[in-house]
Scaffold this motif. Structure first.
Motif, PDB file in Angstrom:
ATOM      1  N   GLY A  67       0.778  -1.225   0.000  1.00 28.23           N
ATOM      2  CA  GLY A  67       0.000   0.000   0.000  1.00 28.23           C
ATOM      3  C   GLY A  67       0.814   1.282   0.000  1.00 28.23           C
ATOM      4  N   PHE A  68       2.061   1.244   0.460  1.00 29.36           N
ATOM      5  CA  PHE A  68       2.822   2.489   0.564  1.00 29.36           C
ATOM      6  C   PHE A  68       4.218   2.437  -0.043  1.00 29.36           C
ATOM      7  CE2 PHE A  68       3.724   0.268   4.575  1.00 29.36           C
ATOM      8  CZ  PHE A  68       5.111   0.273   4.565  1.00 29.36           C
ATOM      9  N   GLU A  69       4.555   1.364  -0.709  1.00 28.55           N
ATOM     10  CA  GLU A  69       5.906   1.177  -1.247  1.00 28.55           C
ATOM     11  C   GLU A  69       6.340   2.321  -2.168  1.00 28.55           C
ATOM     12  OE1 GLU A  69       8.465  -2.656  -2.506  1.00 28.55           O
ATOM     13  OE2 GLU A  69       6.399  -2.599  -3.186  1.00 28.55           O
ATOM     14  N   ALA A  70       5.477   2.766  -3.046  1.00 32.36           N
ATOM     15  CA  ALA A  70       5.850   3.818  -3.996  1.00 32.36           C
ATOM     16  C   ALA A  70       6.055   5.165  -3.303  1.00 32.36           C
ATOM     17  CB  ALA A  70       4.778   3.952  -5.071  1.00 32.36           C
ATOM     18  N   ASP A  71       5.228   5.476  -2.323  1.00 35.95           N
ATOM     19  CA  ASP A  71       5.314   6.769  -1.646  1.00 35.95           C
ATOM     20  C   ASP A  71       6.358   6.803  -0.530  1.00 35.95           C
ATOM     21  OD1 ASP A  71       3.305   7.806  -3.239  1.00 35.95           O
ATOM     22  OD2 ASP A  71       1.725   7.187  -1.844  1.00 35.95           O
ATOM     23  N   HIS A  72       6.679   5.650   0.030  1.00 33.66           N
ATOM     24  CA  HIS A  72       7.583   5.583   1.179  1.00 33.66           C
ATOM     25  C   HIS A  72       8.613   4.467   0.983  1.00 33.66           C
ATOM     26  CE1 HIS A  72       4.860   8.299   3.236  1.00 33.66           C
ATOM     27  NE2 HIS A  72       3.863   7.496   2.889  1.00 33.66           N
ATOM     28  N   PRO A  73       9.526   4.626   0.040  1.00 32.24           N
ATOM     29  CA  PRO A  73      10.465   3.544  -0.266  1.00 32.24           C
ATOM     30  C   PRO A  73      11.371   3.163   0.902  1.00 32.24           C
ATOM     31  CG  PRO A  73      11.060   5.553  -1.443  1.00 32.24           C
ATOM     32  CD  PRO A  73       9.732   5.795  -0.808  1.00 32.24           C
ATOM     33  N   ARG A  74      11.797   4.121   1.713  1.00 34.50           N
ATOM     34  CA  ARG A  74      12.666   3.794   2.861  1.00 34.50           C
ATOM     35  C   ARG A  74      11.915   2.957   3.884  1.00 34.50           C
ATOM     36  NH1 ARG A  74      16.923   4.196   5.869  1.00 34.50           N
ATOM     37  NH2 ARG A  74      17.026   5.168   7.907  1.00 34.50           N
ATOM     38  N   LEU A  75      10.709   3.356   4.191  1.00 39.04           N
ATOM     39  CA  LEU A  75       9.888   2.608   5.137  1.00 39.04           C
ATOM     40  C   LEU A  75       9.592   1.211   4.593  1.00 39.04           C
ATOM     41  CD1 LEU A  75       8.359   2.587   7.807  1.00 39.04           C
ATOM     42  CD2 LEU A  75       6.442   3.669   6.642  1.00 39.04           C
ATOM     43  N   ALA A  76       9.306   1.113   3.311  1.00 40.49           N
ATOM     44  CA  ALA A  76       9.047  -0.188   2.684  1.00 40.49           C
ATOM     45  C   ALA A  76      10.279  -1.091   2.783  1.00 40.49           C
ATOM     46  CB  ALA A  76       8.644  -0.002   1.230  1.00 40.49           C
ATOM     47  N   ALA A  77      11.456  -0.522   2.586  1.00 40.92           N
ATOM     48  CA  ALA A  77      12.689  -1.308   2.691  1.00 40.92           C
ATOM     49  C   ALA A  77      12.879  -1.836   4.111  1.00 40.92           C
ATOM     50  CB  ALA A  77      13.889  -0.460   2.276  1.00 40.92           C
ATOM     51  N   ILE A  78      12.565  -1.025   5.102  1.00 44.96           N
ATOM     52  CA  ILE A  78      12.694  -1.459   6.500  1.00 44.96           C
ATOM     53  C   ILE A  78      11.717  -2.580   6.794  1.00 44.96           C
ATOM     54  CG2 ILE A  78      12.371  -0.745   8.901  1.00 44.96           C
ATOM     55  CD1 ILE A  78      13.318   2.087   7.945  1.00 44.96           C
ATOM     56  N   VAL A  79      10.482  -2.431   6.350  1.00 42.86           N
ATOM     57  CA  VAL A  79       9.474  -3.477   6.591  1.00 42.86           C
ATOM     58  C   VAL A  79       9.873  -4.763   5.864  1.00 42.86           C
ATOM     59  CG1 VAL A  79       7.064  -4.140   6.249  1.00 42.86           C
ATOM     60  CG2 VAL A  79       7.613  -1.832   7.015  1.00 42.86           C
ATOM     61  N   ASN A  80      10.354  -4.646   4.638  1.00 43.60           N
ATOM     62  CA  ASN A  80      10.795  -5.843   3.902  1.00 43.60           C
ATOM     63  C   ASN A  80      11.966  -6.523   4.605  1.00 43.60           C
ATOM     64  OD1 ASN A  80       8.950  -6.030   1.749  1.00 43.60           O
ATOM     65  ND2 ASN A  80       9.994  -4.378   0.679  1.00 43.60           N
ATOM     66  N   ARG A  81      12.880  -5.734   5.140  1.00 43.61           N
ATOM     67  CA  ARG A  81      14.004  -6.311   5.886  1.00 43.61           C
ATOM     68  C   ARG A  81      13.497  -7.045   7.136  1.00 43.61           C
ATOM     69  NH1 ARG A  81      17.318  -2.212   5.706  1.00 43.61           N
ATOM     70  NH2 ARG A  81      16.634  -1.232   7.626  1.00 43.61           N
ATOM     71  N   THR A  82      12.514  -6.467   7.800  1.00 42.95           N
ATOM     72  CA  THR A  82      11.920  -7.099   8.979  1.00 42.95           C
ATOM     73  C   THR A  82      11.278  -8.436   8.591  1.00 42.95           C
ATOM     74  OG1 THR A  82      11.512  -4.923   9.946  1.00 42.95           O
ATOM     75  CG2 THR A  82      10.295  -6.796  10.885  1.00 42.95           C
ATOM     76  N   ILE A  83      10.562  -8.449   7.488  1.00 48.36           N
ATOM     77  CA  ILE A  83       9.931  -9.681   7.002  1.00 48.36           C
ATOM     78  C   ILE A  83      10.995 -10.724   6.695  1.00 48.36           C
ATOM     79  CG2 ILE A  83       8.606 -10.701   5.091  1.00 48.36           C
ATOM     80  CD1 ILE A  83       7.116  -7.963   4.917  1.00 48.36           C
ATOM     81  N   ASP A  84      12.084 -10.302   6.049  1.00 47.85           N
ATOM     82  CA  ASP A  84      13.174 -11.233   5.715  1.00 47.85           C
ATOM     83  C   ASP A  84      13.786 -11.855   6.956  1.00 47.85           C
ATOM     84  OD1 ASP A  84      12.804 -10.753   3.022  1.00 47.85           O
ATOM     85  OD2 ASP A  84      14.502  -9.357   2.858  1.00 47.85           O
ATOM     86  N   VAL A  85      14.050 -11.034   7.976  1.00 48.81           N
ATOM     87  CA  VAL A  85      14.650 -11.560   9.208  1.00 48.81           C
ATOM     88  C   VAL A  85      13.695 -12.532   9.884  1.00 48.81           C
ATOM     89  CG1 VAL A  85      15.548 -10.973  11.487  1.00 48.81           C
ATOM     90  CG2 VAL A  85      16.156  -9.553   9.538  1.00 48.81           C
ATOM     91  N   LEU A  86      12.412 -12.197   9.923  1.00 52.98           N
ATOM     92  CA  LEU A  86      11.435 -13.123  10.497  1.00 52.98           C
ATOM     93  C   LEU A  86      11.451 -14.456   9.755  1.00 52.98           C
ATOM     94  CD1 LEU A  86       8.429 -10.701  11.069  1.00 52.98           C
ATOM     95  CD2 LEU A  86       9.729 -11.889  12.852  1.00 52.98           C
ATOM     96  N   GLY A  87      11.524 -14.402   8.436  1.00 52.27           N
ATOM     97  CA  GLY A  87      11.576 -15.614   7.641  1.00 52.27           C
ATOM     98  C   GLY A  87      12.832 -16.429   7.910  1.00 52.27           C
ATOM     99  N   GLN A  88      13.966 -15.742   8.051  1.00 53.76           N
ATOM    100  CA  GLN A  88      15.221 -16.435   8.346  1.00 53.76           C
ATOM    101  C   GLN A  88      15.173 -17.125   9.701  1.00 53.76           C
ATOM    102  OE1 GLN A  88      18.289 -13.466   8.076  1.00 53.76           O
ATOM    103  NE2 GLN A  88      17.987 -13.167   5.878  1.00 53.76           N
ATOM    104  N   MET A  89      14.404 -16.565  10.601  1.00 49.09           N
ATOM    105  CA  MET A  89      14.265 -17.141  11.939  1.00 49.09           C
ATOM    106  C   MET A  89      13.231 -18.269  11.962  1.00 49.09           C
ATOM    107  SD  MET A  89      14.460 -13.676  14.211  1.00 49.09           S
ATOM    108  CE  MET A  89      14.421 -14.536  15.790  1.00 49.09           C
ATOM    109  N   GLY A  90      12.543 -18.447  10.859  1.00 49.81           N
ATOM    110  CA  GLY A  90      11.525 -19.472  10.806  1.00 49.81           C
ATOM    111  C   GLY A  90      10.251 -19.074  11.511  1.00 49.81           C
ATOM    112  N   ILE A  91      10.057 -17.770  11.638  1.00 52.08           N
ATOM    113  CA  ILE A  91       8.880 -17.260  12.342  1.00 52.08           C
ATOM    114  C   ILE A  91       7.841 -16.840  11.332  1.00 52.08           C
ATOM    115  CG2 ILE A  91       8.038 -15.464  13.887  1.00 52.08           C
ATOM    116  CD1 ILE A  91      10.802 -15.449  15.142  1.00 52.08           C
TER     117      ILE A  91
END
Length: 91
Positions: A67-91
């Motif tokens: 919903g906000f990736e185009a308007d807020h690329p920095r925030l989107a990158a942080i959220v994507n990084r958070t999702i990646d770390v959760l996935g790496q942890m198997g969560i």
């Protein structure tokens, strides 16, 4: 796993900082991201990140990013990084 927990902690801290500085973010998206950040912080505080409901949390975060990736690329990158770390942890 301690390294991944630290990465998750850093990502959530950065997410919370961005939420406090991002003015034009719509309220439902802001609330969703704040809720997710609080949920992760609570699990980290209890030293039990596996208590997070991965499907629910990851899906909510992914939906928010779309919903906000185009308007807020920095925030989107942080959220994507958070999702990646959760996935790496198997969560």
């Amino acid at each position: 796993m301690p390294e991944r927990i630290e990465k998750l902690r850093q990502a959530v801290t950065e997410l919370e900082e961005q939420l406090h500085t991002q003015q034009p973010l719509d309220e439902p998206t802001r609330a969703l991201l704040q809720e997710a950040a609080s949920e992760i912080q609570s699990a980290l505080k209890d030293q039990n990140p596996t208590q997070l409901e991965h499907q629910s949390l990851a899906e909510r975060l992914k939906d928010a990013v779309q919903g906000f990736e185009a308007d807020h690329p920095r925030l989107a990158a942080i959220v994507n990084r958070t999702i990646d770390v959760l996935g790496q942890m198997g969560i």
